[in-house]
Structures are given as C-alpha cells and as structure tokens.
Design a protein around this motif. Structure first.
Motif, mmCIF file in Angstrom:
data_model
loop_
_atom_site.group_PDB
_atom_site.id
_atom_site.type_symbol
_atom_site.label_atom_id
_atom_site.label_comp_id
_atom_site.label_asym_id
_atom_site.label_seq_id
_atom_site.Cartn_x
_atom_site.Cartn_y
_atom_site.Cartn_z
ATOM 1 N N ARG A 109 16.497 -60.271 -32.841
ATOM 2 C CA ARG A 109 15.616 -59.288 -32.949
ATOM 3 C C ARG A 109 16.018 -57.923 -34.134
ATOM 4 O O ARG A 109 15.280 -57.159 -34.502
ATOM 5 N N LYS A 110 17.441 -58.063 -34.246
ATOM 6 C CA LYS A 110 18.100 -57.025 -35.185
ATOM 7 C C LYS A 110 17.994 -57.643 -36.476
ATOM 8 O O LYS A 110 18.092 -56.860 -37.623
ATOM 9 N N LEU A 111 17.809 -58.974 -36.908
ATOM 10 C CA LEU A 111 17.979 -59.612 -38.119
ATOM 11 C C LEU A 111 17.023 -58.801 -39.079
ATOM 12 O O LEU A 111 17.243 -58.720 -40.159
ATOM 13 N N ARG A 112 15.972 -58.902 -38.804
ATOM 14 C CA ARG A 112 14.986 -58.340 -39.777
ATOM 15 C C ARG A 112 14.965 -57.069 -40.206
ATOM 16 O O ARG A 112 14.726 -56.809 -41.485
ATOM 17 N N SER A 113 15.684 -56.225 -39.579
ATOM 18 C CA SER A 113 15.874 -54.806 -40.056
ATOM 19 C C SER A 113 17.060 -54.716 -41.003
ATOM 20 O O SER A 113 17.066 -53.941 -41.562
ATOM 21 N N THR A 114 17.891 -55.764 -40.942
ATOM 22 C CA THR A 114 19.008 -55.945 -41.787
ATOM 23 C C THR A 114 18.375 -56.604 -43.222
ATOM 24 O O THR A 114 19.527 -56.818 -44.056
ATOM 25 N N ARG A 115 17.325 -56.901 -43.415
ATOM 26 C CA ARG A 115 17.156 -57.850 -44.621
ATOM 27 C C ARG A 115 17.288 -56.857 -45.974
ATOM 28 O O ARG A 115 16.747 -55.552 -45.719
ATOM 29 N N GLY A 116 17.491 -57.426 -46.949
ATOM 30 C CA GLY A 116 17.863 -56.582 -48.259
ATOM 31 C C GLY A 116 19.246 -55.949 -48.408
ATOM 32 O O GLY A 116 19.318 -55.397 -49.325
ATOM 33 N N LEU A 117 19.976 -55.968 -47.132
ATOM 34 C CA LEU A 117 21.338 -55.522 -47.390
ATOM 35 C C LEU A 117 22.357 -56.439 -47.788
ATOM 36 O O LEU A 117 21.973 -57.858 -47.691
ATOM 37 N N PRO A 118 23.355 -56.085 -48.321
ATOM 38 C CA PRO A 118 24.351 -57.166 -48.666
ATOM 39 C C PRO A 118 24.780 -58.102 -47.544
ATOM 40 O O PRO A 118 24.800 -57.418 -46.683
ATOM 41 N N PRO A 119 25.025 -59.262 -47.825
ATOM 42 C CA PRO A 119 25.438 -60.180 -46.586
ATOM 43 C C PRO A 119 26.714 -59.462 -45.923
ATOM 44 O O PRO A 119 26.534 -59.713 -44.526
ATOM 45 N N ASP A 120 27.966 -59.141 -46.461
ATOM 46 C CA ASP A 120 28.747 -58.445 -45.747
ATOM 47 C C ASP A 120 28.395 -57.378 -44.613
ATOM 48 O O ASP A 120 28.844 -57.117 -43.689
ATOM 49 N N LYS A 121 27.489 -56.633 -45.209
ATOM 50 C CA LYS A 121 27.030 -55.354 -44.359
ATOM 51 C C LYS A 121 26.367 -55.954 -43.346
ATOM 52 O O LYS A 121 26.310 -55.481 -42.133
ATOM 53 N N ARG A 122 25.530 -56.850 -43.408
ATOM 54 C CA ARG A 122 24.545 -57.587 -42.567
ATOM 55 C C ARG A 122 25.366 -57.988 -41.425
ATOM 56 O O ARG A 122 25.095 -57.942 -40.236
#
Length: 166
Positions: A109-122
C-alpha cells in the motif's frame, strides 16, 4: 459495594475492559478494596469480565485494522493489565505466515507513494512503517527488499513491452 457495581457496569457498557482496567477505575474512585474485589470476582464468574476473550478480540481487531505485529499487540495488552499467559494464548492465533502477509500488504500500500525517492530513503520509510507497527527488523527488511525487487521486475517488464529491442 453497590457503587462499585454501578461503576463497573457503566464502564463495561461502552467497551469491553480488562479486570485490571476496572480495578484501577475503582481505585481511582476510592472504592474499598474488599468491595472492589467482590464485585470484580462476581463479574468474572458471570462472564462480564473475561480477559482471555478481551485479548483474543483485541489481537484480531488491531491486527486486521491497523496491521500491528505480535510485539506491538503484546505491549498494548500488557498496558491494559492482561496476564502474560493470556497474552501468549491470544497471540497464538496469529501465525508467522499471517503476520508476514499483513506486513507485505502494508508495504504494498505504501510502495507507490515512495516512487521517485532514492532507494535508501524508500527502504528507510518502508522499514520504518513496519518497525512502528512492531514487526521485527529481519522480517521488515526482507519484506521491503522483496517488494522493491518485485516492483523493479514489473518496471523492467513494462519497459521491455513498450520499448522492444531494435
């Protein structure tokens, strides 16, 4: 004694409560210990107070509605005065597979809202989400890694579909 009975009935009308919660409420209202103990024991006898049923319902409800893991549920039940053995029995209904499945659903559910962020931040955000809900670090990181890998595979498949090799 009548006052103790009235206090307990009023508190139980709104929501189920544990014996410890009712005992604390009676202490705050300065009900004598003997009267409180007698009323609480009688309420337990007739089934108005049932810590095991309370714990079972709490685990079922909070796991499904908020996605809480065993550790967080145990902490919440302890703060409500539920006995450790009763907590263990209630948490027994929650298997590791079910706990992992819930963790996956939360991450998805949360994955989509983190798209575009650097991998470490995700990774930090998604693992933090699970950590706040009481999931063990190993499980949280494994679920996050698998979700990110699955997402990466989907992206790769989409690219291959829409941008065929020349």
């Amino acid at each position: 004694m009548e006052r103790a009975r009235a206090v307990c009935l009023r508190l139980l009308t709104g929501t189920p409560r544990t014996r410890a919660q009712l005992a604390e409420a009676l202490r705050k209202r300065e009900i004598p210990d003997e009267a409180a103990e007698e009323v609480l024991s009688r309420f337990e006898e007739v089934g108005l107070i049932d810590d095991a049923s309370f714990a079972d319902a709490w685990v079922e409800s909070r796991h499904h509605s908020r996605g809480l893991a065993r550790r967080a549920l145990a902490r919440e039940l302890r703060t409500r005065g539920v006995d450790a053995a009763v907590i263990d029995d209630a948490l027994g209904q929650l298997g590791s597979a079910q706990e992992e499945e819930t963790a996956r659903a939360l991450v998805d559910r949360k994955l989509r809202s983190t798209r575009g962020l650097p991998p470490d931040k995700r990774v930090r955000r998604l693992a933090g989400l699970l950590a706040r809900r009481g999931y063990p670090e190993g499980l949280a990181l494994r679920v996050v890694r698998q979700a990110l890998e699955a997402e990466d595979e989907e992206d790769t498949e989409l690219l291959e579909e829409y941008l065929p090799e020349a």
